[in-house]
Structures are given as structure tokens and as C-alpha cells.
Design a protein around this motif. Sequence first.
Motif, PDB file in Angstrom:
ATOM      1  N   GLY A  83       1.017  -0.867   0.007  1.00 13.35           N
ATOM      2  CA  GLY A  83       0.034   0.169  -0.199  1.00 13.35           C
ATOM      3  C   GLY A  83       1.127   0.958   0.131  1.00 13.35           C
ATOM      4  O   GLY A  83       2.025   0.787   0.370  1.00 13.35           O
ATOM      5  N   TYR A  84       0.095   2.308   0.275  1.00 17.48           N
ATOM      6  CA  TYR A  84       1.039   3.598   0.026  1.00 17.48           C
ATOM      7  C   TYR A  84       1.159   4.342   1.288  1.00 17.48           C
ATOM      8  O   TYR A  84       0.565   3.532   2.601  1.00 17.48           O
ATOM      9  CB  TYR A  84       0.734   4.647  -1.061  1.00 17.48           C
ATOM     10  CG  TYR A  84      -0.822   5.129  -1.264  1.00 17.48           C
ATOM     11  CD1 TYR A  84      -1.681   4.919  -0.655  1.00 17.48           C
ATOM     12  CD2 TYR A  84      -1.396   5.852  -2.178  1.00 17.48           C
ATOM     13  CE1 TYR A  84      -2.429   4.847  -0.373  1.00 17.48           C
ATOM     14  CE2 TYR A  84      -2.023   6.721  -2.084  1.00 17.48           C
ATOM     15  CZ  TYR A  84      -3.631   5.947  -1.197  1.00 17.48           C
ATOM     16  OH  TYR A  84      -4.911   6.592  -1.114  1.00 17.48           O
ATOM     17  N   CYS A  85       1.104   5.403   1.679  1.00 21.88           N
ATOM     18  CA  CYS A  85       1.460   5.742   2.999  1.00 21.88           C
ATOM     19  C   CYS A  85       0.557   6.032   3.834  1.00 21.88           C
ATOM     20  O   CYS A  85       0.319   5.780   5.486  1.00 21.88           O
ATOM     21  CB  CYS A  85       1.978   7.709   2.831  1.00 21.88           C
ATOM     22  SG  CYS A  85       1.192   8.314   2.077  1.00 21.88           S
ATOM     23  N   PHE A  86      -0.591   6.065   3.173  1.00 24.82           N
ATOM     24  CA  PHE A  86      -2.106   5.878   4.716  1.00 24.82           C
ATOM     25  C   PHE A  86      -2.119   4.788   4.710  1.00 24.82           C
ATOM     26  O   PHE A  86      -2.424   4.446   6.055  1.00 24.82           O
ATOM     27  CB  PHE A  86      -2.911   6.944   3.871  1.00 24.82           C
ATOM     28  CG  PHE A  86      -3.127   8.379   3.411  1.00 24.82           C
ATOM     29  CD1 PHE A  86      -2.784   9.411   4.062  1.00 24.82           C
ATOM     30  CD2 PHE A  86      -2.523   8.867   1.790  1.00 24.82           C
ATOM     31  CE1 PHE A  86      -2.741  10.814   4.232  1.00 24.82           C
ATOM     32  CE2 PHE A  86      -2.038  10.180   1.615  1.00 24.82           C
ATOM     33  CZ  PHE A  86      -2.827  11.442   3.232  1.00 24.82           C
ATOM     34  N   GLU A  87      -1.905   3.768   4.270  1.00 29.09           N
ATOM     35  CA  GLU A  87      -1.891   2.763   4.766  1.00 29.09           C
ATOM     36  C   GLU A  87      -1.257   2.094   5.297  1.00 29.09           C
ATOM     37  O   GLU A  87      -0.638   1.334   6.431  1.00 29.09           O
ATOM     38  CB  GLU A  87      -2.235   2.337   3.181  1.00 29.09           C
ATOM     39  CG  GLU A  87      -3.722   2.143   2.291  1.00 29.09           C
ATOM     40  CD  GLU A  87      -3.435   1.340   0.882  1.00 29.09           C
ATOM     41  OE1 GLU A  87      -4.632   1.083   0.512  1.00 29.09           O
ATOM     42  OE2 GLU A  87      -2.430   1.785   0.103  1.00 29.09           O
ATOM     43  N   GLN A  88      -0.080   2.461   5.031  1.00 25.45           N
ATOM     44  CA  GLN A  88       1.916   1.559   5.976  1.00 25.45           C
ATOM     45  C   GLN A  88       1.686   2.221   6.547  1.00 25.45           C
ATOM     46  O   GLN A  88       1.733   1.542   7.894  1.00 25.45           O
ATOM     47  CB  GLN A  88       2.662   2.380   4.838  1.00 25.45           C
ATOM     48  CG  GLN A  88       2.722   1.293   3.793  1.00 25.45           C
ATOM     49  CD  GLN A  88       3.037   0.441   3.093  1.00 25.45           C
ATOM     50  OE1 GLN A  88       3.437  -0.980   4.093  1.00 25.45           O
ATOM     51  NE2 GLN A  88       4.112  -0.533   2.429  1.00 25.45           N
ATOM     52  N   ASN A  89       0.841   3.616   7.383  1.00 20.07           N
ATOM     53  CA  ASN A  89       1.393   3.808   8.140  1.00 20.07           C
ATOM     54  C   ASN A  89       0.290   3.901   9.072  1.00 20.07           C
ATOM     55  O   ASN A  89       0.758   3.827  10.848  1.00 20.07           O
ATOM     56  CB  ASN A  89       2.428   5.870   7.856  1.00 20.07           C
ATOM     57  CG  ASN A  89       3.478   5.586   7.763  1.00 20.07           C
ATOM     58  OD1 ASN A  89       4.168   5.059   8.848  1.00 20.07           O
ATOM     59  ND2 ASN A  89       3.720   6.219   6.725  1.00 20.07           N
ATOM     60  N   ARG A  90      -0.904   3.576   9.050  1.00 17.43           N
ATOM     61  CA  ARG A  90      -1.647   3.458   9.891  1.00 17.43           C
ATOM     62  C   ARG A  90      -1.603   2.047  10.442  1.00 17.43           C
ATOM     63  O   ARG A  90      -1.790   1.770  11.462  1.00 17.43           O
ATOM     64  CB  ARG A  90      -3.219   3.288   8.820  1.00 17.43           C
ATOM     65  CG  ARG A  90      -4.547   2.639   9.725  1.00 17.43           C
ATOM     66  CD  ARG A  90      -4.857   3.712  10.649  1.00 17.43           C
ATOM     67  NE  ARG A  90      -4.515   4.136  11.951  1.00 17.43           N
ATOM     68  CZ  ARG A  90      -4.603   4.486  13.009  1.00 17.43           C
ATOM     69  NH1 ARG A  90      -5.289   5.796  12.576  1.00 17.43           N
ATOM     70  NH2 ARG A  90      -3.641   4.242  13.531  1.00 17.43           N
TER      71      ARG A  90
END
Length: 272
Positions: free
Chosen positions: A66-73
Motif C-alpha cells: 500500500g502507500y503511505c496512508f495505509e502503511q503508516n496506519r
Amino acid sequence: MFDLDSYLARIALPSRVTVDAEGLARLQRAHRLAIPFENLDVRLGRAIAIDSASVFAKLVTAKRGGYCFEQNRLLLDALAAHGFAARPLLARVWLRATDVPGMTHSFSLVHIDGQDWIADAGFGGSYLPPMPLIDGAEAQGPDGARFRLTRDAQHGWMLLRDGHPGHTDGRSAGEGWEAQYSFTTDHVWDADLALANHWTSTAADSRFRQANIVSIILPRGFASLTDRHYSRRVGEDQSAATITDPRVYRMRMSLMFGIDLTPEETATLFAE
């Protein structure tokens, strides 16, 4: 309830990490080695959900990236399950920017023993190790790149990188200190993340609507696949190729990035 055991199995860690700076670095590193950065669902016309349950189902259970909003969630939930105190921040990505960019990147602020740290499992451009939020602080990644945090009069904080462009996703202009992203420590609400994620995944001007983007860090390097252009660099050893066969594209996605596409998904992405 966050399934920490399944998450740790996904990132190949045998046990929980210690709740300190060393544990944070170990957790983030394992996460980035195991879970690729990618925007393929955006390119397949699928909505990007960033609530905890949806992110876990995609990145852990379905073994996608995933990208940042997914990864860092996902990282934030894992940090909370360990007992870390952490919250999200938003940033402006300056790579190749010609004007002040919008807040289209999310990462984490982690508080450890009286000191704030930044942690980022979702920066697709390169690998940034956790860093203390101190003016002038520097850190070195395993690929030899150096990072520096400085105060910025207009944008709060600025993250800089000095390293070989071959260890990036191709947006680096070259070696020398180069702005990566800027941020403040203002509180970020779920609505702020939802708005930024919506723009990033749907706006015609978003780079995630314009190209298939996949990358993953390697123990001493970086690999990326942007549209049909593949690049891999480990130390001084670099290879690059343009993929002309959809079967090779699908195989590369699986073997290098751990993303198993269906024949239908492959046909759609390869035709873009």
C-alpha cells in the motif's frame, strides 16, 4: 483488536520489540523489508480505505502492499499494540516540486522517554530510518544514504537526504542534500487523513493516478517498478530493464515485490 501475532509473522519478526528507540527502528525496518510500497489498487479503480480493519485485511491478511496512508496506519496500530505512544502527522513532499506541494504524505510521531521521534513505513521514495525530532539530527540508512532534520521558518521541519539516486524511486535529482518532505507537529485528525487520502487516490494531478508505482527496500538497497521500468540497486550493483512481456511483469511483481496479481489485474496494469 489488533492481531499483533499475525502482523509480526507478516514482517518476519519472531517476537515483540522493546518499547524504545532500538525497538522502533527494528519494527519499522522489518515492516519495510516485508511490505511493498504500491498504488496498484488506485490504478485498478479501487477505493483506498485507510481504517484499521481494511488496512490490516489488505496488507497483512491478503499480503498486499500500500502507500503511505495505509502503511503508516498499520504501523501506528502495531506501535500502539506494543505500548508505544504515537500519532499521525501530514507532510508536503518536495521531490520534483515546482511549487509548494499539498499535504499528501502521512507518517508517525512517536514519543519515547521524553523525546519525539519520526517514523515512516510509507515513504516510497527511499528508506528513512527513525530519527529524533531535533534540529540538525542526522541518521544513516543501511544503503549509506544520510538524512538530516532542520527547522524551516516557513514549513516547520524539513527532511533532507544525501545519497545515491539509485537507492530511490527515480525522483531524486542526484547526490547532495535534497529536500524530501516538510511538516509540522500540529495535531492531525482522522478527517484530515481522509481528505488527503481521497485527493491522493482520486485527483487527476496525483502521481498515484498517473503511473503504476511499486517499490521495496532490500537489506542494502532498493528495488522499484514504475509502469514497465524495473530498477534494482544493492550496494554498487545496479540493474535496470524495461519489461515488454506481461508474463514477466506478473512474475516480477510476485518474485521481487511479493504481490500476486491475477491475469486480469496484470492485463489491466500492463496496458496502462
